[in-house]
Scaffold this motif. Structure first.
Motif, PDB file in Angstrom:
ATOM      1  N   GLY A   1       0.855  -1.193  -0.084  1.00 33.91           N
ATOM      2  CA  GLY A   1      -0.060   0.127  -0.003  1.00 33.91           C
ATOM      3  C   GLY A   1       0.910   1.436  -0.203  1.00 33.91           C
ATOM      4  O   GLY A   1       2.094   1.072  -0.338  1.00 33.91           O
ATOM      5  N   VAL A   2       0.068   2.246   0.307  1.00 28.17           N
ATOM      6  CA  VAL A   2       0.771   3.600   0.216  1.00 28.17           C
ATOM      7  C   VAL A   2       1.814   3.960   1.348  1.00 28.17           C
ATOM      8  O   VAL A   2       2.843   4.759   1.221  1.00 28.17           O
ATOM      9  CB  VAL A   2       0.061   4.949   0.370  1.00 28.17           C
ATOM     10  N   GLU A   3       1.825   2.803   2.469  1.00 26.91           N
ATOM     11  CA  GLU A   3       2.771   2.868   3.540  1.00 26.91           C
ATOM     12  C   GLU A   3       4.088   2.439   3.154  1.00 26.91           C
ATOM     13  O   GLU A   3       5.072   2.165   3.678  1.00 26.91           O
ATOM     14  CB  GLU A   3       2.046   2.460   4.714  1.00 26.91           C
ATOM     15  N   ASN A   4       4.124   1.727   2.033  1.00 25.49           N
ATOM     16  CA  ASN A   4       5.039   0.973   1.482  1.00 25.49           C
ATOM     17  C   ASN A   4       5.986   1.524   0.539  1.00 25.49           C
ATOM     18  O   ASN A   4       7.299   2.252   0.536  1.00 25.49           O
ATOM     19  CB  ASN A   4       4.817  -0.677   1.343  1.00 25.49           C
ATOM     20  N   LEU A   5       5.489   1.254  -0.833  1.00 22.70           N
ATOM     21  CA  LEU A   5       6.032   1.872  -2.124  1.00 22.70           C
ATOM     22  C   LEU A   5       7.559   1.845  -2.414  1.00 22.70           C
ATOM     23  O   LEU A   5       8.367   2.721  -2.327  1.00 22.70           O
ATOM     24  CB  LEU A   5       5.806   3.702  -2.035  1.00 22.70           C
ATOM     25  N   PRO A   6       7.885   0.430  -2.245  1.00 21.21           N
ATOM     26  CA  PRO A   6       9.151   0.322  -2.811  1.00 21.21           C
ATOM     27  C   PRO A   6       9.579   0.721  -4.269  1.00 21.21           C
ATOM     28  O   PRO A   6       8.749   0.777  -4.873  1.00 21.21           O
ATOM     29  CB  PRO A   6       9.230  -1.297  -2.724  1.00 21.21           C
TER      30      PRO A   6
END
Length: 403
Positions: free
Chosen positions: A13-18
């Motif tokens: 999700g947006v808390e990750n974004l690798p």
């Protein structure tokens, strides 16, 4: 909440974004992207369309690898990440960005960064103790220096490969149980489940980096499988350490997770005794609570806990540069095998099978001690993200092939 439907309940999700580098069937030019759910957002097009208006470095986002962007430093990393998160959560942005997304299933992934140097450490007390008991059963398992410094060695950056790259069984010298010296393919091919840290901001020769400057230089992390030919290694490593038994292949994820995504996964690192020298002391001593998984031909055989690592990535960085060695953008340094106190938490097959004496039974009923041709190993990991949501690190997979 993001407007990308596949990301709503996703560990991407947006808390990750690798970050990664990819191409599409209609555009073979590699370019930067971030993973959101089951899709990839094209950062090059985002920058060129002016949708990342406050991003201070559009030229770096147009590069075909992460290195130019990683070199720009923490302020830029955070600014761009914030802009991308805003773009993916503001409903009005969907009409502008929808055409910039590609399904993961349709893209080709490329190496996410150009590796400058590669260093591998030996930072799990449980792993080091296990190997000491296997190799030196009548002596202390830890050598005298182990609790005074993060033991490590230089690897070979040119054989660091992205997930999915076939692993060719290495040839080399080895000593048989009868004492003969023979040449041929390794018969004891193994893995090491590790976590790697990717350097962004370089330094000048002669300028050490303190443990407290870790976040100023390290861009993010990736899972690592440091493939190991144990029979070649056992014969060659005295007195200078690993060489051909390690340098044939090291696999990293196609995705680099930024440190900012792991703020909520920080935990207090294990207490150290004896007290370390001042250059290894940390004002804020923390590690990362990463829950790892090792699958052998689809069967989960181990769950190594990164939270137990004795030496932290900040201490590894400080030790790696204390002699004045310069950092370069794209330097990769890995934790060494991650192992926990329990048998099911061992991060190498050497430990899991206790030197080949205790075979592992896989899901299809077959047994293994070391890797056979055709075997596939996959590493995964999760961590706590913001608001109690789990995030995933990019998987690392490789299949063994004969020459």
């Amino acid at each position: 909440m993001t407007w990308v439907a596949s990301a709503v309940d996703s560990r991407y999700g947006v808390e990750n974004l690798p970050y990664g580098v990819y191409s599409t069937p209609d555009n073979a030019v590699p370019r930067l992207g971030v993973r959101i759910g089951d899709e990839v957002l094209d950062l090059r097009r985002l920058a060129e369309a002016g949708q990342c208006a406050n991003c201070p470095t559009c030229s770096a986002l147009r590069a075909p690898m992460l290195n130019p962007f990683m070199a720009l430093g923490r302020d830029v990393w955070s600014t761009v990440r914030g802009q991308v998160q805003s773009a993916l959560t503001e409903p009005d942005m969907e009409q502008h960005l929808r055409s910039m997304l590609s399904p993961i299933s349709t893209v080709t992934m490329h190496p996410p960064f150009m590796v400058a140097d590669y260093v591998d450490f030996y930072s799990s007390e449980h792993h080091a103790t296990n190997l000491g008991r296997l190799f030196r059963p009548d002596a202390e398992p830890l050598l005298p220096n182990w609790k005074h410094l993060p033991v490590g060695y230089h690897g070979r950056g040119g054989t660091v490969v992205p997930s999915g790259t076939p692993i060719v069984r290495p040839n080399g010298q080895r000593k048989t149980p009868d004492g003969d010296i023979v040449f041929g393919p390794s018969a004891r091919l193994d893995i090491e489940a590790e976590v790697g840290f990717v350097v962004g901001v370089p330094t000048a020769l002669g300028h050490p980096v303190s443990a407290d400057e870790f976040r100023d230089h390290v861009f993010g992390l990736t899972l690592v499988n440091d493939w190991s030919a144990r029979d070649i290694q056992a014969w060659e490593y005295v007195p200078l350490g690993p060489f051909l038994g390690k340098s044939f292949a090291t696999t990293v994820s196609a995705w680099v997770t930024p440190l900012d995504a792991l703020d909520d996964a920080e935990i207090t690192a294990p207490e150290q005794d004896p007290e370390v020298l001042p250059y290894l002391a940390e004002k804020d001593r923390y590690g990362y609570d990463l829950r790892m998984s090792v699958k052998w031909n689809g069967t989960e055989v181990s769950r190594p806990p990164f939270a137990d690592m004795y030496w932290t990535p900040a201490q590894q960085l400080a030790h790696m540069t204390v002699n004045g060695a310069a950092l370069r953008t794209g330097d990769l340094y890995a934790s060494g095998t991650v192992s926990g106190p329990a048998a099911h938490q061992r991060g190498s097959f050497l430990e899991l099978t206790w030197g080949g004496k205790e075979p592992i039974t896989l899901g299809d009923g077959s047994t293994r001690t070391f890797l056979e041709d055709g075997d596939t190993v996959e590493l995964n990991a999760t961590a706590m993200g913001t608001e109690g949501r789990l995030i995933a690190l990019g998987e690392v997979a490789g299949t063994v092939h004969s020459h």
